[in-house]
Design a protein around this motif. Structure first.
Motif, short mmCIF file in Angstrom:
data_model
loop_
_atom_site.label_atom_id
_atom_site.label_comp_id
_atom_site.label_asym_id
_atom_site.label_seq_id
_atom_site.Cartn_x
_atom_site.Cartn_y
_atom_site.Cartn_z
N ARG A 9 4.92 5.90 -12.70
CA ARG A 9 4.98 4.64 -11.94
C ARG A 9 3.82 3.72 -12.33
O ARG A 9 4.00 2.52 -12.50
CB ARG A 9 4.94 4.91 -10.44
CG ARG A 9 6.23 5.44 -9.88
CD ARG A 9 6.11 5.61 -8.36
NE ARG A 9 7.28 6.20 -7.79
CZ ARG A 9 8.37 5.54 -7.42
NH1 ARG A 9 8.42 4.23 -7.57
NH2 ARG A 9 9.39 6.17 -6.89
N LEU A 10 2.62 4.29 -12.44
CA LEU A 10 1.46 3.48 -12.83
C LEU A 10 1.61 2.92 -14.24
O LEU A 10 1.22 1.78 -14.51
CB LEU A 10 0.17 4.29 -12.72
CG LEU A 10 -0.31 4.55 -11.30
CD1 LEU A 10 -1.52 5.48 -11.33
CD2 LEU A 10 -0.66 3.26 -10.59
N GLY A 15 2.59 -1.70 -17.75
CA GLY A 15 3.45 -2.40 -18.71
C GLY A 15 3.89 -3.76 -18.20
O GLY A 15 3.93 -4.73 -18.96
N GLN A 16 4.18 -3.84 -16.91
CA GLN A 16 4.59 -5.12 -16.33
C GLN A 16 3.42 -6.11 -16.33
O GLN A 16 3.60 -7.29 -16.60
CB GLN A 16 5.13 -4.90 -14.92
CG GLN A 16 6.47 -4.18 -14.94
CD GLN A 16 6.88 -3.66 -13.58
OE1 GLN A 16 6.04 -3.29 -12.77
NE2 GLN A 16 8.18 -3.63 -13.33
N ILE A 17 2.23 -5.62 -16.05
CA ILE A 17 1.05 -6.49 -16.08
C ILE A 17 0.81 -6.97 -17.50
O ILE A 17 0.49 -8.14 -17.73
CB ILE A 17 -0.18 -5.75 -15.50
CG1 ILE A 17 0.01 -5.57 -13.99
CG2 ILE A 17 -1.46 -6.53 -15.81
CD1 ILE A 17 -1.02 -4.69 -13.33
N ASN A 44 6.40 -5.20 -6.37
CA ASN A 44 7.35 -4.19 -5.90
C ASN A 44 7.03 -2.81 -6.45
O ASN A 44 7.11 -1.81 -5.74
CB ASN A 44 8.78 -4.59 -6.25
CG ASN A 44 9.28 -5.73 -5.39
OD1 ASN A 44 8.79 -5.96 -4.29
ND2 ASN A 44 10.25 -6.47 -5.91
N ALA A 45 6.64 -2.76 -7.71
CA ALA A 45 6.29 -1.47 -8.32
C ALA A 45 5.05 -0.87 -7.65
O ALA A 45 4.99 0.34 -7.43
CB ALA A 45 6.06 -1.64 -9.82
N GLU A 51 3.83 3.92 -1.66
CA GLU A 51 4.64 4.78 -0.80
C GLU A 51 4.69 6.21 -1.36
O GLU A 51 4.50 7.19 -0.64
CB GLU A 51 6.05 4.23 -0.68
CG GLU A 51 6.96 5.06 0.18
CD GLU A 51 8.39 4.54 0.24
OE1 GLU A 51 9.23 5.23 0.83
OE2 GLU A 51 8.66 3.45 -0.31
N ALA A 52 4.93 6.32 -2.66
CA ALA A 52 5.00 7.64 -3.29
C ALA A 52 3.66 8.35 -3.22
O ALA A 52 3.60 9.56 -2.98
CB ALA A 52 5.45 7.50 -4.74
N TYR A 53 2.57 7.59 -3.38
CA TYR A 53 1.24 8.21 -3.33
C TYR A 53 0.91 8.71 -1.92
O TYR A 53 0.35 9.79 -1.77
CB TYR A 53 0.16 7.24 -3.81
CG TYR A 53 -1.20 7.88 -3.78
CD1 TYR A 53 -1.54 8.84 -4.73
CD2 TYR A 53 -2.11 7.58 -2.79
CE1 TYR A 53 -2.77 9.47 -4.70
CE2 TYR A 53 -3.33 8.20 -2.75
CZ TYR A 53 -3.66 9.15 -3.70
OH TYR A 53 -4.88 9.78 -3.65
N VAL A 54 1.28 7.94 -0.90
CA VAL A 54 1.03 8.39 0.48
C VAL A 54 1.79 9.68 0.74
O VAL A 54 1.24 10.64 1.29
CB VAL A 54 1.41 7.29 1.50
CG1 VAL A 54 1.45 7.85 2.92
CG2 VAL A 54 0.45 6.12 1.40
N LYS A 55 3.05 9.74 0.33
CA LYS A 55 3.83 10.96 0.51
C LYS A 55 3.21 12.13 -0.25
O LYS A 55 3.11 13.24 0.28
CB LYS A 55 5.27 10.74 0.05
CG LYS A 55 6.07 9.85 0.97
CD LYS A 55 7.47 9.61 0.44
CE LYS A 55 8.24 8.68 1.35
NZ LYS A 55 9.59 8.39 0.83
#
Length: 84
Positions: A9-10, A15-17, A44-45, A51-55
Protein backbone atom coordinates in the motif's frame (compact mmCIF):
# COMPACT_ATOMS: atom_id res chain seq x y z
CA UNK A 1 1.80 -11.47 5.29
CA UNK A 2 -0.04 -8.40 6.64
CA UNK A 3 3.18 -6.42 6.78
CA UNK A 4 3.80 -7.14 3.08
CA UNK A 5 0.33 -5.81 2.26
CA UNK A 6 1.02 -2.63 4.24
CA UNK A 7 4.31 -2.13 2.41
CA UNK A 8 2.52 -2.71 -0.89
CA UNK A 9 0.00 0.00 0.00
CA UNK A 10 2.81 2.42 0.86
CA UNK A 11 4.55 1.65 -2.40
CA UNK A 12 1.35 2.49 -4.27
CA UNK A 13 1.08 5.80 -2.42
CA UNK A 14 4.70 6.55 -3.20
CA UNK A 15 4.07 5.81 -6.88
CA UNK A 16 1.06 8.11 -6.92
CA UNK A 17 3.07 10.90 -5.31
CA UNK A 18 5.78 10.39 -7.91
CA UNK A 19 3.02 10.70 -10.54
CA UNK A 20 2.04 14.10 -9.17
CA UNK A 21 5.69 15.15 -9.12
CA UNK A 22 6.05 14.07 -12.76
CA UNK A 23 3.04 16.13 -13.77
CA UNK A 24 4.66 19.21 -12.25
CA UNK A 25 8.05 18.49 -13.75
CA UNK A 26 6.82 17.72 -17.28
CA UNK A 27 3.73 19.81 -17.66
CA UNK A 28 3.98 22.45 -14.97
CA UNK A 29 0.61 22.99 -13.33
CA UNK A 30 -1.25 23.15 -16.64
CA UNK A 31 -3.18 19.92 -16.20
CA UNK A 32 -5.15 20.74 -13.05
CA UNK A 33 -7.70 17.96 -13.54
CA UNK A 34 -5.01 15.29 -13.80
CA UNK A 35 -3.22 16.67 -10.74
CA UNK A 36 -6.44 16.75 -8.69
CA UNK A 37 -7.26 13.17 -9.69
CA UNK A 38 -3.81 12.03 -8.58
CA UNK A 39 -4.11 14.00 -5.34
CA UNK A 40 -7.46 12.38 -4.60
CA UNK A 41 -5.95 8.95 -5.29
CA UNK A 42 -3.09 9.66 -2.85
CA UNK A 43 -5.49 10.82 -0.13
CA UNK A 44 -7.72 7.77 -0.57
CA UNK A 45 -4.73 5.43 -0.61
CA UNK A 46 -3.42 6.97 2.62
CA UNK A 47 -6.84 6.56 4.25
CA UNK A 48 -6.87 2.90 3.25
CA UNK A 49 -3.32 2.46 4.52
CA UNK A 50 -4.28 4.12 7.81
CA UNK A 51 -7.24 1.82 8.27
CA UNK A 52 -5.18 -1.26 7.44
CA UNK A 53 -2.38 -0.14 9.75
CA UNK A 54 -4.76 0.40 12.69
CA UNK A 55 -6.18 -3.09 12.19
CA UNK A 56 -2.67 -4.52 11.93
CA UNK A 57 -1.62 -2.71 15.11
CA UNK A 58 -4.62 -3.94 17.04
CA UNK A 59 -3.89 -7.50 16.00
CA UNK A 60 -0.14 -7.40 16.60
CA UNK A 61 0.62 -4.79 19.25
CA UNK A 62 -2.28 -4.42 21.63
CA UNK A 63 -2.60 -8.04 22.66
CA UNK A 64 0.82 -7.77 24.32
CA UNK A 65 -0.23 -5.15 26.89
CA UNK A 66 -2.73 -4.77 29.71
CA UNK A 67 -6.23 -3.42 29.19
CA UNK A 68 -5.33 -0.11 30.87
CA UNK A 69 -2.29 0.29 28.65
CA UNK A 70 -4.49 -0.30 25.60
CA UNK A 71 -6.92 2.39 26.78
CA UNK A 72 -4.06 4.82 27.43
CA UNK A 73 -2.49 4.11 24.04
CA UNK A 74 -5.80 4.51 22.22
CA UNK A 75 -6.47 7.84 23.94
CA UNK A 76 -3.01 9.07 22.92
CA UNK A 77 -3.51 7.87 19.32
CA UNK A 78 -6.91 9.54 19.10
CA UNK A 79 -5.50 12.81 20.47
CA UNK A 80 -2.63 12.71 18.01
CA UNK A 81 -4.82 11.79 15.04
CA UNK A 82 -7.24 14.63 15.58
CA UNK A 83 -4.92 17.39 16.76
CA UNK A 84 -4.09 20.21 14.40
Amino acid sequence: MEKKKLIHRLNRVSGQIQGIKKIFEQEGDNDCKKTMQQLKAVINAMKKFGEAYVKYSINTCFHQVSEQEVKDELMEIISTAFSL
